[in-house]
Write an enzyme that holds these catalytic residues in place. Structure first.
Site, mmCIF file in Angstrom:
data_model
loop_
_atom_site.group_PDB
_atom_site.id
_atom_site.type_symbol
_atom_site.label_atom_id
_atom_site.label_comp_id
_atom_site.label_asym_id
_atom_site.label_seq_id
_atom_site.Cartn_x
_atom_site.Cartn_y
_atom_site.Cartn_z
ATOM 1 N N ASN A 37 3.913 -11.521 -3.908
ATOM 2 C CA ASN A 37 3.208 -10.558 -3.065
ATOM 3 C C ASN A 37 2.355 -11.245 -2.007
ATOM 4 O OD1 ASN A 37 4.359 -8.311 -4.111
ATOM 5 N ND2 ASN A 37 2.610 -7.653 -5.318
ATOM 6 N N CYS A 58 -0.331 -2.664 -4.046
ATOM 7 C CA CYS A 58 -0.096 -4.041 -4.502
ATOM 8 C C CYS A 58 -0.664 -5.135 -3.598
ATOM 9 C CB CYS A 58 1.401 -4.269 -4.679
ATOM 10 S SG CYS A 58 2.080 -3.275 -6.005
HETATM 11 C C1 UDX Z 1 5.273 -4.572 -2.551
HETATM 12 C C2 UDX Z 1 6.385 -5.594 -2.801
HETATM 13 O O1 UDX Z 1 7.359 -5.503 -1.764
HETATM 14 C C3 UDX Z 1 7.018 -5.370 -4.166
HETATM 15 O O2 UDX Z 1 7.977 -6.392 -4.420
HETATM 16 C C4 UDX Z 1 5.941 -5.395 -5.238
HETATM 17 O O3 UDX Z 1 6.483 -5.144 -6.504
HETATM 18 C C5 UDX Z 1 4.859 -4.379 -4.914
HETATM 19 O O4 UDX Z 1 4.328 -4.612 -3.610
HETATM 20 P P1 UDX Z 1 5.178 -2.026 -1.787
HETATM 21 O O5 UDX Z 1 3.691 -2.147 -1.878
HETATM 22 O O6 UDX Z 1 5.844 -0.827 -2.366
HETATM 23 O O7 UDX Z 1 5.881 -3.279 -2.474
HETATM 24 O O8 UDX Z 1 5.556 -2.039 -0.242
HETATM 25 P P2 UDX Z 1 6.258 -3.023 0.809
HETATM 26 O O9 UDX Z 1 7.496 -2.407 1.271
HETATM 27 O O10 UDX Z 1 6.349 -4.396 0.317
HETATM 28 O O11 UDX Z 1 5.192 -2.960 1.993
HETATM 29 C C6 UDX Z 1 3.849 -3.390 1.816
HETATM 30 C C7 UDX Z 1 3.054 -3.187 3.079
HETATM 31 O O12 UDX Z 1 3.446 -4.105 4.095
HETATM 32 C C8 UDX Z 1 3.205 -1.799 3.708
HETATM 33 O O13 UDX Z 1 1.950 -1.369 4.184
HETATM 34 C C9 UDX Z 1 4.171 -2.027 4.841
HETATM 35 O O14 UDX Z 1 4.043 -1.084 5.891
HETATM 36 C C10 UDX Z 1 3.771 -3.429 5.294
HETATM 37 N N1 UDX Z 1 4.841 -4.148 5.973
HETATM 38 C C11 UDX Z 1 5.947 -4.508 5.290
HETATM 39 C C12 UDX Z 1 4.718 -4.463 7.303
HETATM 40 O O15 UDX Z 1 3.712 -4.132 7.953
HETATM 41 N N2 UDX Z 1 5.708 -5.183 7.899
HETATM 42 C C13 UDX Z 1 6.835 -5.571 7.249
HETATM 43 O O16 UDX Z 1 7.692 -6.220 7.864
HETATM 44 C C14 UDX Z 1 6.959 -5.210 5.898
#
Ligand code: UDX
Length: 434
Positions: free
Chosen positions: A211, A263
């Site tokens: 993470n 997370c």
């Molecule tokens: C994350 C991890 O991906 C996952 O493996 C773990 O088990 C839990 O935490 P999640 O919190 O559901 O999952 O969301 P994720 O899709 O990873 O996005 C996290 C944050 O980053 C979001 O706010 C998203 O908008 C942001 N993000 C993600 C970006 O701003 N840019 C990106 O390119 C990817």
């Protein structure tokens, strides 16, 4: 196999359902009677594509059961997963009260030798050792404590669980390793190397590392997008230019309004706390950039709109990302609070996130609406915060007509084409794009 899952939150519910769907008998336990009642009648307390159908199917097949009765669940199971939440304390540290309590309760009911207690909650290094001590004080039976971190992302949790890129098993003994391999082997039929075995403490740290690494990519892209803004460079092209390098890779390089969710913010903070003796400057920087990034949409709005007091602003998207109703740590919370403190009239719309957002911010100056167009009518500005599919290509001509001058758009997900937006007549800005 006979499995118990302790905690029917996001991770517990998805894991339990998917494990049942493999043919195992799964009992999911929670201490909240309301949640259990809902789940038993097939009502899912969260929005997650595909989950509701899968829960119903497995309840019907009698492979999946929800109960308040931990004793029954523990006594009847070979593997007991702990999937309770480990929230963030004020100082950044992970709060382990619930997991230690769950371990203690589980310990009370261990009735036979060789049960495996597998920790799915995200926990700091060496929590497994503490769980082991807690259970040892409650039972004379032989048991094993393992770490099986969960990597699923909200919005695509079922797919992530059923087609994992890897399964990490943190086991300090051969017995638990073999048993857990047996359970997860169906997911690795095509590629046995998917199952990666390591020590328990390494596994606990691997989850935080994953993470933190992902969050650092997002923070890095957000910082570069801010530099791109200074020079009129285009972050989309930069993303292509660096993502094509295999060492960097294309995924997770989208700048935005800052990361949120249950997370990233919590886990990066907890890891920084855990590593405070080595001065974790990288982790602190990831968090600091995120705090700054959350202010970017508001600052861009001020630049294009001028004085904002008394103006009507539409916020499109409240959940922290698309395909979830989760608003925890959502950048929209920061933004709406800032708008409230500047005396604006706020219209909001989100396809799924509004009920949860209302629980956090029930200010009278927020008007919750039924559609994009309802939200936009009479607005001086729109701030797009979440990349929902239905926001990708709305009727911009209609939007233009519904809005009041100066018709500002701040696109914090870079969903829309700047040239097209400006041609229609909007005063448009996005993240790191000219
Ligand atoms: C994350 C991890 O991906 C996952 O493996 C773990 O088990 C839990 O935490 P999640 O919190 O559901 O999952 O969301 P994720 O899709 O990873 O996005 C996290 C944050 O980053 C979001 O706010 C998203 O908008 C942001 N993000 C993600 C970006 O701003 N840019 C990106 O390119 C990817």
């Amino acid at each position: 196999m006979k499995i118990a899952i302790v905690g029917c939150g996001y991770v517990g519910l998805v894991s339990g359902t998917c494990i049942a769907n493999l043919g195992n008998d799964v009992i999911c336990v929670d201490i909240n009677p309301e949640i259990i009642e809902k789940l038993n009648s097939g009502i899912i307390p969260i929005y997650e594509p595909g989950l509701s159908e899968l829960v119903k199917e497995n309840i019907k097949a009698k492979r999946l059961k929800f109960t308040l009765n931990l004793k029954e669940a523990v006594e009847n199971s070979e593997i007991i997963f702990l999937a309770v939440n480990t929230p963030q304390s004020d100082n950044g540290e992970a709060n382990l009260t619930s997991i230690f309590k769950a371990a203690e309760e589980v310990g009370k009911y261990i009735n036979t030798d060789n049960k495996i207690i597998a920790c799915k909650s995200t926990v700091p290094p060496n929590t497994g050792t503490k769980i082991e001590e807690i259970i040892k004080n409650k039972t004379n039976k032989k048991f094993y404590v393992a770490s099986v971190p969960e990597f699923l992302a909200e919005g695509r949790a079922i797919e992530d669980f059923q087609k994992p890129e890897r399964i990490v098993l943190g086991c300090n003994e051969f017995y638990s390793e073999e048993k857990l391999k047996e359970l997860f082997e169906p997911y690795g039929r095509k590629d046995l190397n998917k199952i990666i075995v390591m020590s328990r403490v390494t596994s606990e740290l691997t989850k935080y590392a994953a993470n933190s690494m992902l969050a650092s990519r997002v923070s890095m892209m957000n910082e570069i997008s801010a530099i791109a803004d200074i020079y009129g460079a285009d972050i989309t092209k930069i993303r292509e230019g660096i993502g094509s390098d295999k060492r960097i890779g294309k995924e997770f390089l989208f700048p935005g309004p800052g990361f949120g969710g249950s997370c990233f913010p919590k886990d990066v903070s907890a890891l920084a706390y855990t590593g405070s003796s080595i001065n974790p400057v990288m982790l602190q920087a990831v968090l600091e950039r995120n705090i700054l990034q959350k202010q970017v949409p508001f600052n861009k709005l001020k630049n294009l709109l001028g004085p904002i007091t008394g103006k009507t602003i539409t916020v499109l998207g409240l959940s922290f990302k698309a395909n979830t109703d989760d608003v925890r740590e959502s950048p929209s919370i920061d933004l709406v609070k800032r708008l409230i403190s500047h005396g604006t009239i706020i219209n909001v719309y989100d396809p799924q996130g509004m009920p949860n957002f209302k629980k956090i911010l029930s200010d009278d100056s927020i008007k919750y609406t039924e559609s994009i167009y309802d939200a936009i009518e009479g607005s001086h500005a729109i701030i797009l915060m979440t990349e929902w599919n239905q926001f990708r290509n709305p009727d911009f001509e209609k939007i233009f007509k519904l809005m009041k001058d100066p018709k500002v758009i701040i696109d914090s997900r870079n969903l829309w084409n700047p040239e097209r937006m400006r041609k229609i007549g909007f005063k448009y800005d996005s993240i790191g794009r000219p």
